[in-house]
Design an enzyme around this catalytic site. Sequence first.
Site, PDB file in Angstrom:
ATOM      1  N   GLU A   1       6.733  46.742  61.049  1.00  0.00           N
ATOM      2  CA  GLU A   1       7.633  47.621  61.762  1.00  0.00           C
ATOM      3  C   GLU A   1       8.989  46.940  61.896  1.00  0.00           C
ATOM      4  O   GLU A   1       9.051  45.718  62.003  1.00  0.00           O
ATOM      5  CB  GLU A   1       7.077  47.935  63.166  1.00  0.00           C
ATOM      6  CG  GLU A   1       5.669  48.502  63.172  1.00  0.00           C
ATOM      7  CD  GLU A   1       5.081  48.580  64.588  1.00  0.00           C
ATOM      8  OE1 GLU A   1       5.786  48.233  65.554  1.00  0.00           O
ATOM      9  OE2 GLU A   1       3.911  48.979  64.710  1.00  0.00           O
ATOM     10  N   LYS A   3      11.969  45.441  63.917  1.00  0.00           N
ATOM     11  CA  LYS A   3      12.038  44.890  65.272  1.00  0.00           C
ATOM     12  C   LYS A   3      13.312  45.411  65.927  1.00  0.00           C
ATOM     13  O   LYS A   3      14.411  44.934  65.650  1.00  0.00           O
ATOM     14  CB  LYS A   3      12.019  43.359  65.222  1.00  0.00           C
ATOM     15  CG  LYS A   3      11.909  42.705  66.584  1.00  0.00           C
ATOM     16  CD  LYS A   3      11.758  41.192  66.435  1.00  0.00           C
ATOM     17  CE  LYS A   3      11.592  40.527  67.796  1.00  0.00           C
ATOM     18  NZ  LYS A   3      12.765  40.719  68.684  1.00  0.00           N
ATOM     19  N   ARG A  24       9.396  45.869  80.709  1.00  0.00           N
ATOM     20  CA  ARG A  24       8.328  44.885  80.503  1.00  0.00           C
ATOM     21  C   ARG A  24       8.464  43.711  81.452  1.00  0.00           C
ATOM     22  O   ARG A  24       7.476  43.113  81.875  1.00  0.00           O
ATOM     23  CB  ARG A  24       8.362  44.388  79.050  1.00  0.00           C
ATOM     24  CG  ARG A  24       7.256  43.398  78.710  1.00  0.00           C
ATOM     25  CD  ARG A  24       7.294  43.032  77.253  1.00  0.00           C
ATOM     26  NE  ARG A  24       8.587  42.443  76.890  1.00  0.00           N
ATOM     27  CZ  ARG A  24       8.958  42.187  75.640  1.00  0.00           C
ATOM     28  NH1 ARG A  24       8.148  42.523  74.650  1.00  0.00           N
ATOM     29  NH2 ARG A  24      10.120  41.638  75.374  1.00  0.00           N
ATOM     30  N   GLU A  61      10.417  50.938  72.805  1.00  0.00           N
ATOM     31  CA  GLU A  61      11.728  50.311  72.959  1.00  0.00           C
ATOM     32  C   GLU A  61      12.788  51.386  73.192  1.00  0.00           C
ATOM     33  O   GLU A  61      12.873  52.356  72.433  1.00  0.00           O
ATOM     34  CB  GLU A  61      12.079  49.533  71.687  1.00  0.00           C
ATOM     35  CG  GLU A  61      13.130  48.476  71.872  1.00  0.00           C
ATOM     36  CD  GLU A  61      12.562  47.128  72.253  1.00  0.00           C
ATOM     37  OE1 GLU A  61      13.357  46.191  72.460  1.00  0.00           O
ATOM     38  OE2 GLU A  61      11.322  47.005  72.356  1.00  0.00           O
ATOM     39  N   LYS A 178       1.784  43.424  62.156  1.00  0.00           N
ATOM     40  CA  LYS A 178       0.597  43.553  62.990  1.00  0.00           C
ATOM     41  C   LYS A 178      -0.638  43.760  62.107  1.00  0.00           C
ATOM     42  O   LYS A 178      -0.568  44.481  61.111  1.00  0.00           O
ATOM     43  CB  LYS A 178       0.738  44.759  63.935  1.00  0.00           C
ATOM     44  CG  LYS A 178       1.922  44.660  64.882  1.00  0.00           C
ATOM     45  CD  LYS A 178       2.081  45.928  65.702  1.00  0.00           C
ATOM     46  CE  LYS A 178       3.287  45.835  66.634  1.00  0.00           C
ATOM     47  NZ  LYS A 178       3.508  47.093  67.372  1.00  0.00           N
ATOM     48  N   LYS A 202      11.980  36.957  62.323  1.00  0.00           N
ATOM     49  CA  LYS A 202      13.372  37.122  62.752  1.00  0.00           C
ATOM     50  C   LYS A 202      14.307  36.980  61.559  1.00  0.00           C
ATOM     51  O   LYS A 202      14.143  36.081  60.731  1.00  0.00           O
ATOM     52  CB  LYS A 202      13.714  36.068  63.803  1.00  0.00           C
ATOM     53  CG  LYS A 202      12.909  36.191  65.094  1.00  0.00           C
ATOM     54  CD  LYS A 202      13.469  37.224  66.028  1.00  0.00           C
ATOM     55  CE  LYS A 202      14.684  36.686  66.748  1.00  0.00           C
ATOM     56  NZ  LYS A 202      15.142  37.587  67.822  1.00  0.00           N
TER      57      LYS A 202
END
Length: 245
Positions: A1, A3, A24, A61, A178, A202
């Site tokens: 996915e 980020k 969160r 998000e 994932k 990243k």
Amino acid sequence: EPKIDGVAVALIYENGRFVRGGTRGNGAVGEEITANLRTLRQIPTRLPLKRPPALLEVRGEVYMPRKGLAALNARLEKAGEKTFANPRNAAAGSLRQLDPRITATRPLSFWAYGWGEVNGLELPERHSAMLARLRDWGLPVNPLNAVVRGLEGANGFAARILSLREGLDYDIDGAVFKVDRLADQGELGFVARAPRWAVAFKFPPEEELTELVDVEWQVGRTGALTPVARLKPVHVGGVTVSNAT
């Protein structure tokens, strides 16, 4: 996915009705922002199910599209108010407004990427299948998500997402991989707060060229000397940089 570079939130649905939402936070305690989240049209207030689960926690998000940030900053600047440096700061500041009516004027959006506590719902065998369910129930799921196999597939996905990065209308700072089978996720488990079945890849930080205009020396209280570079201002990573040590 992909980020998404935004603000992680959790949405609580009881018997198909959105009743509570929060940030969160530190993983255990966050901020309760239900009224503000209700202003986002992408978040359904009811799930279109005849027999909804007694409890469903949706995780996702909240972000601000780049075009939305440009329009918001133009409006704030015209009003003589402080503008936002980047979409993430704008999303966080908008969600934490004490007056939900202000949040409602901000161009916020939402992607669902997972779930937490579930009661009264039989989960499918795969993470990707559950995301498809959330999409069918009216929760937006990122269209760039993909199921890939092996290291070659993962590297290919990361390279593709990186190539698309500049053309997207929202900020991403990497990719998240994932394990798809939920049984495998359960077997792998967690380390502290981090799941063993998910890892973030990243992207390298953004880089820009500028000119070194001058070097000045600062004297600290202990007498230590620190050179400070005075730079021709350059916009990078959502901020304008004019000095560097």
